[in-house]
Design a protein around this motif. Structure first.
Motif, mmCIF file in Angstrom:
data_model
loop_
_atom_site.group_PDB
_atom_site.id
_atom_site.type_symbol
_atom_site.label_atom_id
_atom_site.label_comp_id
_atom_site.label_asym_id
_atom_site.label_seq_id
_atom_site.Cartn_x
_atom_site.Cartn_y
_atom_site.Cartn_z
ATOM 1 N N ALA A 63 0.834 -1.211 0.000
ATOM 2 C CA ALA A 63 0.000 0.000 0.000
ATOM 3 C C ALA A 63 0.865 1.256 0.000
ATOM 4 N N MET A 64 1.975 1.217 0.738
ATOM 5 C CA MET A 64 2.869 2.375 0.794
ATOM 6 C C MET A 64 3.520 2.610 -0.579
ATOM 7 N N LEU A 65 3.941 1.522 -1.241
ATOM 8 C CA LEU A 65 4.599 1.659 -2.536
ATOM 9 C C LEU A 65 3.651 2.190 -3.609
ATOM 10 N N ILE A 66 2.385 1.813 -3.491
ATOM 11 C CA ILE A 66 1.428 2.183 -4.537
ATOM 12 C C ILE A 66 0.695 3.489 -4.200
ATOM 13 N N LYS A 67 0.981 4.047 -3.033
ATOM 14 C CA LYS A 67 0.289 5.254 -2.565
ATOM 15 C C LYS A 67 0.410 6.432 -3.538
ATOM 16 N N PRO A 68 1.601 6.719 -4.119
ATOM 17 C CA PRO A 68 1.677 7.852 -5.062
ATOM 18 C C PRO A 68 0.728 7.703 -6.250
ATOM 19 N N ARG A 73 -4.684 9.115 -8.739
ATOM 20 C CA ARG A 73 -5.990 8.686 -9.258
ATOM 21 C C ARG A 73 -7.130 9.020 -8.299
ATOM 22 N N ARG A 74 -6.826 9.759 -7.222
ATOM 23 C CA ARG A 74 -7.818 10.156 -6.224
ATOM 24 C C ARG A 74 -8.475 8.928 -5.571
ATOM 25 N N LEU A 103 -4.521 -4.253 -6.571
ATOM 26 C CA LEU A 103 -4.789 -2.850 -6.213
ATOM 27 C C LEU A 103 -4.789 -1.963 -7.452
ATOM 28 N N THR A 104 -3.876 -2.225 -8.389
ATOM 29 C CA THR A 104 -3.835 -1.443 -9.629
ATOM 30 C C THR A 104 -5.117 -1.638 -10.421
ATOM 31 N N ASN A 105 -5.581 -2.892 -10.525
ATOM 32 C CA ASN A 105 -6.840 -3.164 -11.230
ATOM 33 C C ASN A 105 -8.000 -2.439 -10.558
ATOM 34 N N ALA A 106 -8.019 -2.466 -9.225
ATOM 35 C CA ALA A 106 -9.102 -1.802 -8.496
ATOM 36 C C ALA A 106 -9.108 -0.303 -8.776
ATOM 37 N N MET A 107 -7.929 0.307 -8.802
ATOM 38 C CA MET A 107 -7.855 1.741 -9.075
ATOM 39 C C MET A 107 -8.302 2.057 -10.496
ATOM 40 N N GLN A 108 -7.911 1.209 -11.442
ATOM 41 C CA GLN A 108 -8.298 1.432 -12.836
ATOM 42 C C GLN A 108 -9.795 1.265 -13.033
ATOM 43 N N ALA A 109 -10.446 0.512 -12.140
ATOM 44 C CA ALA A 109 -11.899 0.313 -12.235
ATOM 45 C C ALA A 109 -12.674 1.507 -11.684
ATOM 46 N N MET A 110 -11.956 2.493 -11.112
ATOM 47 C CA MET A 110 -12.618 3.677 -10.544
ATOM 48 C C MET A 110 -12.048 4.936 -11.203
ATOM 49 N N GLY A 114 -12.120 6.981 -5.649
ATOM 50 C CA GLY A 114 -12.952 6.236 -4.707
ATOM 51 C C GLY A 114 -12.109 5.591 -3.637
ATOM 52 N N GLU A 115 -12.582 4.467 -3.128
ATOM 53 C CA GLU A 115 -11.916 3.802 -2.014
ATOM 54 C C GLU A 115 -11.736 2.324 -2.325
ATOM 55 N N VAL A 116 -10.554 1.811 -1.992
ATOM 56 C CA VAL A 116 -10.269 0.381 -2.084
ATOM 57 C C VAL A 116 -10.061 -0.131 -0.673
ATOM 58 N N ARG A 117 -10.761 -1.197 -0.329
ATOM 59 C CA ARG A 117 -10.661 -1.762 1.015
ATOM 60 C C ARG A 117 -9.957 -3.122 0.947
#
Length: 218
Positions: A63-68, A73-74, A103-110, A114-117
């Protein structure tokens, strides 16, 4: 190519048009590098170098590495860290790749943010293939730790849901993906003695559940 383009882009005598073209070349080099890496990961997947590891640490580090990228992507990544170690016998680098891809797929789907849990739980279960009727004696249920990655994105249609783990299958626009990310995830999880499931509804988000043998069971 990327290095030479970088030299051109930093040449003080170069015109704005040349600098712009050089930056375009560098961007395409980065894209090609990403595609080639995915192809190599898919083709020559290494045998996991298993060791006891804590899912809390792996999820927090990923999560820390992908935070930027998430910030760009908000997207907010939420993970309720357990107050005790969650041990699995696994290759930490490969599990990090699994989480990064999910996590990358989840972000691309929004596309609008939004929020990923991310959640971790423990269950007693049989592998999916052991639920089928067979003449062989049934194995006992084993303990698995389940990593769930849930988003509020555009979701996946029932037709596409049947193919998302197929190599080279993608619903993304040309140039946005190779269709290998989830195939790589599927292979890594299988090699760790687990399995992955996906549930989704178009327009209602998606949940990916990764089942990994608990440390004492692995």
């Amino acid at each position: 190519m990327s290095g030479r383009a970088g030299l051109i882009a930093t040449d003080e005598a170069a015109s704005a048009e040349i600098v712009g073209s050089a930056e375009t070349i560098r961007g395409q080099c980065r894209r090609m590098t990403s595609i080639i890496r995915q192809l190599l990961d898919f083709a020559r997947r290494a045998t996991p170098k298993s060791a006891p590891c804590d899912l809390n640490q792996i999820i927090a580090q990923t999560a820390m590495l992908i935070k930027p990228l998430a910030r760009k992507r908000r997207v907010k990544i939420e993970y309720g860290q357990k107050d005790h170690p969650v041990i699995v016998q696994a290759d930490p680098a490969q599990l990090e790749q699994v989480l990064t891809n999910l996590l990358t797929n989840a972000m691309q789907a929004m596309p609008d943010g939004g929020e990923v849990r991310v959640d971790v739980s423990a269950i007693q279960a049989l592998r999916p293939e052991q639920h089928q009727e067979t003449d062989q004696p049934q194995e006992k249920e084993k303990k698995y730790h389940v990593i769930r990655v849930q988003d509020d994105g555009i979701g996946i249609t029932p037709e596409d849901l049947n193919h998302i783990f197929d190599p080279f299958f993608t619903t993304k626009d040309t140039g946005e993906g190779t269709g290998l990310g989830l195939s790589i995830v599927y292979g890594i999880v299988q090699e760790h003695g687990g399995w992955i499931e996906a549930t989704s509804e178009s327009g209602q988000g998606s949940t990916f559940s990764v089942y990994l043998p608990a440390g004492e069971e692995a």
